[in-house]
Motif scaffolding. Structure first.
Motif, PDB file in Angstrom:
ATOM      1  N   GLU A 171       9.709  12.853  16.864  1.00  0.00           N
ATOM      2  CA  GLU A 171      10.372  11.801  16.084  1.00  0.00           C
ATOM      3  C   GLU A 171       9.377  10.760  15.589  1.00  0.00           C
ATOM      4  N   LYS A 172       8.161  10.776  16.121  1.00  0.00           N
ATOM      5  CA  LYS A 172       7.119   9.865  15.665  1.00  0.00           C
ATOM      6  C   LYS A 172       6.186  10.515  14.641  1.00  0.00           C
ATOM      7  N   TRP A 173       6.468  11.768  14.268  1.00  0.00           N
ATOM      8  CA  TRP A 173       5.678  12.410  13.226  1.00  0.00           C
ATOM      9  C   TRP A 173       6.041  11.792  11.883  1.00  0.00           C
ATOM     10  N   LEU A 174       5.070  11.564  11.068  1.00  0.00           N
ATOM     11  CA  LEU A 174       5.292  11.035   9.721  1.00  0.00           C
ATOM     12  C   LEU A 174       5.184  12.196   8.743  1.00  0.00           C
ATOM     13  N   GLY A 175       6.328  12.761   8.378  1.00  0.00           N
ATOM     14  CA  GLY A 175       6.352  13.917   7.485  1.00  0.00           C
ATOM     15  C   GLY A 175       6.534  15.196   8.281  1.00  0.00           C
ATOM     16  N   ASN A 176       6.714  16.299   7.561  1.00  0.00           N
ATOM     17  CA  ASN A 176       6.947  17.604   8.178  1.00  0.00           C
ATOM     18  C   ASN A 176       5.648  18.396   8.150  1.00  0.00           C
ATOM     19  N   ARG A 212       2.865   8.264  14.253  1.00  0.00           N
ATOM     20  CA  ARG A 212       2.884   6.804  14.418  1.00  0.00           C
ATOM     21  C   ARG A 212       2.845   6.456  15.888  1.00  0.00           C
ATOM     22  N   LEU A 213       1.967   5.508  16.229  1.00  0.00           N
ATOM     23  CA  LEU A 213       1.854   5.006  17.586  1.00  0.00           C
ATOM     24  C   LEU A 213       2.390   3.574  17.646  1.00  0.00           C
ATOM     25  N   PRO A 214       2.628   3.034  18.841  1.00  0.00           N
ATOM     26  CA  PRO A 214       3.062   1.639  18.943  1.00  0.00           C
ATOM     27  C   PRO A 214       2.030   0.692  18.340  1.00  0.00           C
ATOM     28  N   THR A 218      -2.435   8.098  32.442  1.00  0.00           N
ATOM     29  CA  THR A 218      -1.462   8.151  31.343  1.00  0.00           C
ATOM     30  C   THR A 218      -0.654   6.860  31.274  1.00  0.00           C
ATOM     31  N   LEU A 219      -0.181   6.383  32.418  1.00  0.00           N
ATOM     32  CA  LEU A 219       0.598   5.140  32.442  1.00  0.00           C
ATOM     33  C   LEU A 219      -0.259   3.948  32.023  1.00  0.00           C
ATOM     34  N   LEU A 220      -1.522   3.920  32.465  1.00  0.00           N
ATOM     35  CA  LEU A 220      -2.420   2.835  32.096  1.00  0.00           C
ATOM     36  C   LEU A 220      -2.678   2.837  30.586  1.00  0.00           C
ATOM     37  N   ALA A 221      -2.905   4.010  30.035  1.00  0.00           N
ATOM     38  CA  ALA A 221      -3.156   4.122  28.591  1.00  0.00           C
ATOM     39  C   ALA A 221      -1.950   3.660  27.795  1.00  0.00           C
ATOM     40  N   ASP A 222      -0.757   4.080  28.215  1.00  0.00           N
ATOM     41  CA  ASP A 222       0.459   3.665  27.512  1.00  0.00           C
ATOM     42  C   ASP A 222       0.652   2.161  27.575  1.00  0.00           C
ATOM     43  N   CYS A 223       0.363   1.565  28.732  1.00  0.00           N
ATOM     44  CA  CYS A 223       0.518   0.117  28.904  1.00  0.00           C
ATOM     45  C   CYS A 223      -0.455  -0.639  28.004  1.00  0.00           C
ATOM     46  N   LEU A 224      -1.719  -0.227  27.997  1.00  0.00           N
ATOM     47  CA  LEU A 224      -2.725  -0.888  27.168  1.00  0.00           C
ATOM     48  C   LEU A 224      -2.414  -0.745  25.687  1.00  0.00           C
ATOM     49  N   LEU A 225      -1.877   0.404  25.309  1.00  0.00           N
ATOM     50  CA  LEU A 225      -1.533   0.630  23.907  1.00  0.00           C
ATOM     51  C   LEU A 225      -0.453  -0.340  23.447  1.00  0.00           C
ATOM     52  N   TRP A 226       0.527  -0.613  24.322  1.00  0.00           N
ATOM     53  CA  TRP A 226       1.589  -1.549  23.973  1.00  0.00           C
ATOM     54  C   TRP A 226       1.090  -2.994  23.937  1.00  0.00           C
ATOM     55  N   LEU A 282      -3.077  11.160  24.082  1.00  0.00           N
ATOM     56  CA  LEU A 282      -2.000  10.334  23.543  1.00  0.00           C
ATOM     57  C   LEU A 282      -1.400  10.953  22.292  1.00  0.00           C
ATOM     58  N   CYS A 283      -2.242  11.438  21.399  1.00  0.00           N
ATOM     59  CA  CYS A 283      -1.762  12.045  20.158  1.00  0.00           C
ATOM     60  C   CYS A 283      -0.912  13.284  20.439  1.00  0.00           C
ATOM     61  N   HIS A 284      -1.358  14.106  21.367  1.00  0.00           N
ATOM     62  CA  HIS A 284      -0.662  15.365  21.626  1.00  0.00           C
ATOM     63  C   HIS A 284       0.577  15.178  22.486  1.00  0.00           C
ATOM     64  N   ARG A 285       0.723  13.996  23.091  1.00  0.00           N
ATOM     65  CA  ARG A 285       1.944  13.693  23.850  1.00  0.00           C
ATOM     66  C   ARG A 285       3.009  13.035  22.992  1.00  0.00           C
ATOM     67  N   THR A 286       2.677  12.660  21.773  1.00  0.00           N
ATOM     68  CA  THR A 286       3.621  11.946  20.908  1.00  0.00           C
ATOM     69  C   THR A 286       4.764  12.860  20.495  1.00  0.00           C
ATOM     70  N   LYS A 287       5.980  12.380  20.641  1.00  0.00           N
ATOM     71  CA  LYS A 287       7.161  13.190  20.343  1.00  0.00           C
ATOM     72  C   LYS A 287       7.348  13.370  18.835  1.00  0.00           C
TER      73      LYS A 287
END
Length: 260
Positions: free
Chosen positions: A38-43, A52-54, A5-13, A31-36
């Protein structure tokens, strides 16, 4: 698992687009299912979700995100004139078939910042936007869509023309879709013959929520899930005759006709 998980987040940035193209599907799904939220685009409490991802990456995922949407959006991105209209670039698409009866599509694409037209209350006062969208409709009608009706690459068409459940069939020729339309209107005791008309790129859901006014004042069309190659006549899509473009825009945007 935490290390991955940490490696994926680092590479994504560090290299978001390269990561999206090369990462294992399981990493991207997680990654998609861990997104909080506040990063959803719309309701999106139900149905397909957009997040939205980095690195200016957006993801649309859900059971309704089909291969034809990704293929048609990619085709549109390749063929539109970006000086007239923008289309988000597709980075990757795949389906998670861990539930074979209900596969989930994941569409990774360019995130387009700007103002959604559904938030622009006084559209009547901005006649320039209406004229530009009218030009976009005409431009899409100039882009040839091949010889097979429906989504680019094949598939069942969905959208207003086809009813709530789509066409329920995949067309292989102009004759097929013409016969389908005639079956739909047989109660009117009328028939049409549209086989002589060319197929063009159609948006089929041109409404405020699917249009972004970008910071540089470019216009971008979102949500290509109902887009097909079809005759240039559809009412709510991008398939109306040139002389009716303004009528379609006014109806789609709920703009009253000018008083005479």
């Amino acid at each position: 698992m935490r290390v991955i998980t940490l490696l994926a987040d680092c590479l994504l940035w560090l290299a978001p687009r390269t990561f999206i193209r090369l990462a294992p599907e399981s990493w991207l799904i997680s990654l998609c299912h861990r997104t909080k939220k506040e990063k959803w685009l719309g309701n999106f409490q139900l149905g397909d979700r957009v997040i939205r991802l980095p690195g200016n990456v957006a993801v649309k995922y859900g059971a309704g995100v089909l291969p034809g949407e990704a293929a048609t959006q990619h085709y549109a991105y390749q063929h539109v004139d970006p000086d007239i209209v923008r289309v988000p670039q597709v980075y990757r698409y795949f389906q998670d078939r861990s539930s074979p009866a209900w596969p989930t599509g994941y569409l990774f694409m360019e995130y387009i910042p700007g103002q959604n037209l559904k938030e622009l209350i006084n559209l009547d006062a901005n006649d320039k936007i209406t004229k530009r969208v009218t030009r976009i409709i005409s431009h899409l009608g100039e882009i040839k869509g091949g010889t097979v009706p429906g989504p680019v690459g094949g598939g069942v068409p969905y959208g207003y023309l086809w009813g709530d459940d789509g066409a329920k069939t995949e067309f292989s020729s102009l004759v097929d879709v013409n016969a389908w339309i005639n079956r739909r209107i047989e109660l009117l005791e009328k028939t049409v013959d549209l086989t002589a008309y060319p197929l063009v790129l159609c948006h089929m859901d041109l409404c405020r929520r699917n249009i972004i006014l970008m910071e540089d004042k470019s216009i971008c069309l979102l949500d290509w899930g109902r887009r097909v190659a079809l005759y240039r006549f559809d009412y709510q899509g991008a398939l109306c005759k040139p002389e009716m473009d303004l009528v379609m825009i006014r109806r789609a945007f709920h703009i009253p006709a000018p008083s005479l």
